[in-house]
Design an enzyme around this catalytic site. Structure first.
Site, PDB file in Angstrom:
ATOM      1  N   LYS A 161      -4.343 -15.923 -15.913  1.00 16.39           N
ATOM      2  CA  LYS A 161      -3.289 -15.302 -16.707  1.00 16.39           C
ATOM      3  C   LYS A 161      -3.680 -15.831 -18.195  1.00 16.39           C
ATOM      4  CE  LYS A 161       0.811 -16.248 -18.275  1.00 16.39           C
ATOM      5  NZ  LYS A 161       0.828 -15.548 -19.526  1.00 16.39           N
ATOM      6  N   CYS A 203      -4.215 -28.652 -30.200  1.00 18.03           N
ATOM      7  CA  CYS A 203      -3.785 -29.634 -29.422  1.00 18.03           C
ATOM      8  C   CYS A 203      -4.385 -31.066 -29.941  1.00 18.03           C
ATOM      9  CB  CYS A 203      -4.056 -29.635 -27.967  1.00 18.03           C
ATOM     10  SG  CYS A 203      -5.820 -29.294 -27.554  1.00 18.03           S
ATOM     11  N   GLU A 223      -3.644 -29.577 -19.443  1.00 17.34           N
ATOM     12  CA  GLU A 223      -4.021 -29.983 -20.418  1.00 17.34           C
ATOM     13  C   GLU A 223      -3.171 -29.657 -21.365  1.00 17.34           C
ATOM     14  OE1 GLU A 223      -7.156 -31.124 -21.199  1.00 17.34           O
ATOM     15  OE2 GLU A 223      -8.174 -30.866 -19.301  1.00 17.34           O
TER      16      GLU A 223
HETATM   17  P1  NAD Z   1       3.042 -22.638 -23.488  1.00 17.94           P
HETATM   18  O1  NAD Z   1       3.104 -23.533 -22.594  1.00 17.94           O
HETATM   19  O2  NAD Z   1       4.382 -21.897 -23.928  1.00 17.94           O
HETATM   20  O3  NAD Z   1       2.298 -21.461 -22.775  1.00 17.94           O
HETATM   21  C1  NAD Z   1       0.878 -21.496 -22.161  1.00 17.94           C
HETATM   22  C2  NAD Z   1       0.614 -20.367 -21.060  1.00 17.94           C
HETATM   23  O4  NAD Z   1       1.818 -20.931 -20.110  1.00 17.94           O
HETATM   24  C3  NAD Z   1       0.786 -19.244 -21.540  1.00 17.94           C
HETATM   25  O5  NAD Z   1      -0.160 -18.193 -20.907  1.00 17.94           O
HETATM   26  C4  NAD Z   1       2.283 -18.812 -20.938  1.00 17.94           C
HETATM   27  O6  NAD Z   1       2.561 -17.568 -20.823  1.00 17.94           O
HETATM   28  C5  NAD Z   1       2.365 -19.564 -19.747  1.00 17.94           C
HETATM   29  N1  NAD Z   1       3.700 -19.763 -19.231  1.00 17.94           N
HETATM   30  C6  NAD Z   1       4.829 -19.964 -19.791  1.00 17.94           C
HETATM   31  N2  NAD Z   1       5.767 -20.466 -19.062  1.00 17.94           N
HETATM   32  C7  NAD Z   1       5.263 -20.519 -17.723  1.00 17.94           C
HETATM   33  C8  NAD Z   1       5.857 -20.739 -16.459  1.00 17.94           C
HETATM   34  N3  NAD Z   1       7.131 -20.946 -16.650  1.00 17.94           N
HETATM   35  N4  NAD Z   1       5.051 -21.088 -15.587  1.00 17.94           N
HETATM   36  C9  NAD Z   1       3.890 -20.622 -15.563  1.00 17.94           C
HETATM   37  N5  NAD Z   1       2.994 -20.338 -16.816  1.00 17.94           N
HETATM   38  C10 NAD Z   1       3.840 -20.223 -17.928  1.00 17.94           C
HETATM   39  O7  NAD Z   1       1.934 -23.208 -24.470  1.00 17.94           O
HETATM   40  P2  NAD Z   1       1.683 -22.196 -25.839  1.00 17.94           P
HETATM   41  O8  NAD Z   1       2.528 -21.970 -26.935  1.00 17.94           O
HETATM   42  O9  NAD Z   1       0.648 -20.881 -25.499  1.00 17.94           O
HETATM   43  O10 NAD Z   1       0.314 -23.186 -26.433  1.00 17.94           O
HETATM   44  C11 NAD Z   1       0.593 -24.066 -27.221  1.00 17.94           C
HETATM   45  C12 NAD Z   1       0.584 -25.557 -26.202  1.00 17.94           C
HETATM   46  O11 NAD Z   1      -0.596 -25.848 -25.597  1.00 17.94           O
HETATM   47  C13 NAD Z   1       0.877 -26.863 -27.103  1.00 17.94           C
HETATM   48  O12 NAD Z   1       1.592 -27.835 -26.550  1.00 17.94           O
HETATM   49  C14 NAD Z   1      -0.607 -27.479 -27.310  1.00 17.94           C
HETATM   50  O13 NAD Z   1      -0.792 -28.598 -27.647  1.00 17.94           O
HETATM   51  C15 NAD Z   1      -1.057 -26.889 -25.912  1.00 17.94           C
HETATM   52  N6  NAD Z   1      -2.416 -27.045 -25.814  1.00 17.94           N
HETATM   53  C16 NAD Z   1      -3.203 -28.089 -25.234  1.00 17.94           C
HETATM   54  C17 NAD Z   1      -4.822 -27.954 -25.256  1.00 17.94           C
HETATM   55  C18 NAD Z   1      -5.330 -29.105 -24.410  1.00 17.94           C
HETATM   56  O14 NAD Z   1      -6.594 -28.689 -23.946  1.00 17.94           O
HETATM   57  N7  NAD Z   1      -4.672 -29.977 -24.217  1.00 17.94           N
HETATM   58  C19 NAD Z   1      -5.304 -27.088 -25.619  1.00 17.94           C
HETATM   59  C20 NAD Z   1      -4.597 -26.191 -26.613  1.00 17.94           C
HETATM   60  C21 NAD Z   1      -3.165 -26.105 -26.387  1.00 17.94           C
END
Ligand code: NAD
Length: 475
Positions: free
Chosen positions: A170, A279, A245
């Site tokens: 997804k 991140c 992650e």
């Molecule tokens: P997010 O957590 O809002 O969303 C990430 C994904 O999770 C999306 O596909 C979203 O649709 C899905 N999602 C949302 N709610 C969900 C639920 N209840 N159950 C399952 N899936 C769900 O994050 P974002 O705004 O897309 O990305 C930013 C975040 O990602 C930041 O905190 C960043 O640090 C982190 N990030 C971490 C890494 C890493 O490798 N550690 C890399 C990139 C981004």
């Protein structure tokens, strides 16, 4: 208009069982660029059942087959470079040069690296008179964020294919189109039907269905800590393994013997990189107290050499933030910093001059920040950094480790002993010394609340495997 309202299930594009759609917005123009389907639980069920059906054969595929698929994906990905670069600029707002040199290349690197790592990977070994076998973990659910549209998807898909684990992906609903191109590339590379499935939709519906699905064995998630927590809770119901992650608040420790101009350039490049939506971004810049004035001057100069603007125009290093919501969040953090008493050295609230259209935020450097301030503790995910001053190296390390995160750390300077001291005392999954180059075989992941597990290269393959001990196997 990119109206692509189908999911990729069992080797073909299929209609959603639901009728709802989600609009995708170009963050540089605020225009709607297309629609995707808001998938349903039933769509996830179909994708999982295709993956389950593919599992017996796919999990027993040979190493040679998997290497062949990974290399064919890399070839197909290269062939579609122009389209991929274009779509990432459109859906994410990354300048074309960044879409090409960062996003496109990172995605490609993961497929190539997984093929290379697989070549020398051993799935079986004799130990203490027993046989240890590494087998595919089963069906994997992959949930990815928007900030690196092909990097996040590719590293997971490459690891899963290398391990023989069929997947249901997804992608982020804000940046789905690069992932949809990947589906076609993977299919054309000859990956068996059912081994790769993609269901678009919201996290609350499709993401939730994946993390709670009883027929999914492993969930690999990249995203925010709050969602990571929900995924862990969901996965716990069926004792699923999870890899998380998550976010970061990474420190860059500048040693006293560092060239302050070069150090400031490193800090500025972290701030502008992907408009700070990274991140691993170094968002807390730890500077020796004795160098405060010199560093601040250098920082102002470094920032002025970068430019933010229309991602389709040449010469910009940064584009807009991904969405209006992200813009609001960043603005509220800048305001919190001001309210907390930090000093704005560069930037501030509002839009940069001449960039009224699009979700552009002013690159902002705060000084006089103390590590207990909200802007030093919480992930902002925008072009905002904090300068924090330290007395001696132990003080710097104390500040560096004083957050809930532990994703990355950076150290910049000359004295090898001090570089080593800082690198070995920061509690984080990846430390970069003096702008060392990215290595796609080096493990990537976080300590503390930055996550669980490691991706990239051979460590990324291990995530999708179970270990079986066979005792008494006749030789
Ligand atoms: P997010 O957590 O809002 O969303 C990430 C994904 O999770 C999306 O596909 C979203 O649709 C899905 N999602 C949302 N709610 C969900 C639920 N209840 N159950 C399952 N899936 C769900 O994050 P974002 O705004 O897309 O990305 C930013 C975040 O990602 C930041 O905190 C960043 O640090 C982190 N990030 C971490 C890494 C890493 O490798 N550690 C890399 C990139 C981004």
């Amino acid at each position: 208009m990119r109206n692509q309202t189908q999911h990729f299930i069992n080797g073909e594009w299929v209609d959603s069982t639901g009728s709802e759609t989600i609009e995708v917005i170009n963050p540089a123009t605020e225009d709607v660029i297309g629609k995707i389907s808001a998938g349903t639980k039933e769509d996830v069920d179909k994708a999982v059942s295709a993956a389950r059906k593919a599992f017996p054969e796919f999990s027993k595929s040979t190493k040679e087959d998997r290497i062949k698929w990974l290399n064919a994906i890399a070839d197909g990905y290269k062939k579609r470079s122009k389209e991929l670069i274009d779509v990432m600029t459109e859906e994410l707002g990354a300048p074309l040069s960044i879409s090409e040199n960062v996003h496109f290349k990172m995605g490609l690197a993961h497929f190539k690296q997984a093929a290379r790592a697989l070549d020398s990977f051993s799935f079986s070994e004799e130990k203490d008179g027993h046989t240890l076998v590494k087998e595919s973990i089963g069906v994997s659910g992959l949930i990815t964020p928007w900030n690196f549209p092909t990097n996040q998807t590719s590293t997971k898909i490459a690891g899963a294919i290398a391990a023989g684990s069929p997947v249901v992906l997804k992608p982020a609903e804000k940046t789905p189109y690069a992932a949809m191109m990947l589906a076609e590339i993977i299919h054309e590379a000859g990956v068996p039907k059912g081994a790769f499935n993609l269901v678009n939709g919201t996290g609350d519906e499709v993401g939730d269905a994946i993390s709670s699905h009883p027929d999914i064995d492993f969930v690999s998630f990249t995203g925010s800590g709050g969602v990571g927590e929900k995924i862990m809770q969901n996965a716990a119901k069926t004792i699923k393994k999870v890899a998380l992650e998550l976010g970061g608040k990474s420190p860059l420790v500048i040693l006293e013997d560092a060239n302050m101009k070069k150090a400031a350039k490193t800090a500025a490049s972290n701030m502008f990189f992907n408009s700070g939506q990274v991140c691993t971004a170094a968002t807390r810049i730890l500077v020796p107290k004795t160098k405060k004035d010199e560093f601040e001057e250098a920082m102002k100069e470094a920032v002025s050499s970068y430019s933010m603007g229309n991602p389709r125009e040449e010469g910009h290093t940064a584009g807009p933030l991904v969405s209006s919501g992200q813009w609001d969040t960043v603005q509220s953090y800048i305001q919190k910093g001001i309210d907390e008493g930090a000093t704005v050295l560069v930037g501030g609230t509002g839009k940069p001059d001449g960039l009224d259209k699009g979700y552009f935020a002013k690159p902002t450097v705060f000084t006089d920040v103390t590590n207990d301030m909200i802007i030093a503790q919480e992930e902002i995910f925008g072009p905002v950094i904090s300068l924090i001053y330290y007395d001696d190296l132990d003080h710097a390390i104390e500040i560096a480790n004083d957050t809930i995160y532990g994703l990355a750390g950076y150290v910049f300077g000359q004295d090898p002993e001090k570089l080593r001291y800082v690198a070995s005392n920061i509690r984080a999954g990846q430390i970069t010394v003096n702008n060392a180059k990215t290595d796609f075989n080096a493990p990537f992941g976080g300590y503390k609340q930055s996550g669980i597990g490691r991706e990239w290269g051979e460590f990324g393959i291990e995530e999708y495997l179970e270990v079986k001990a066979v005792l008494g196997m006749p030789s």
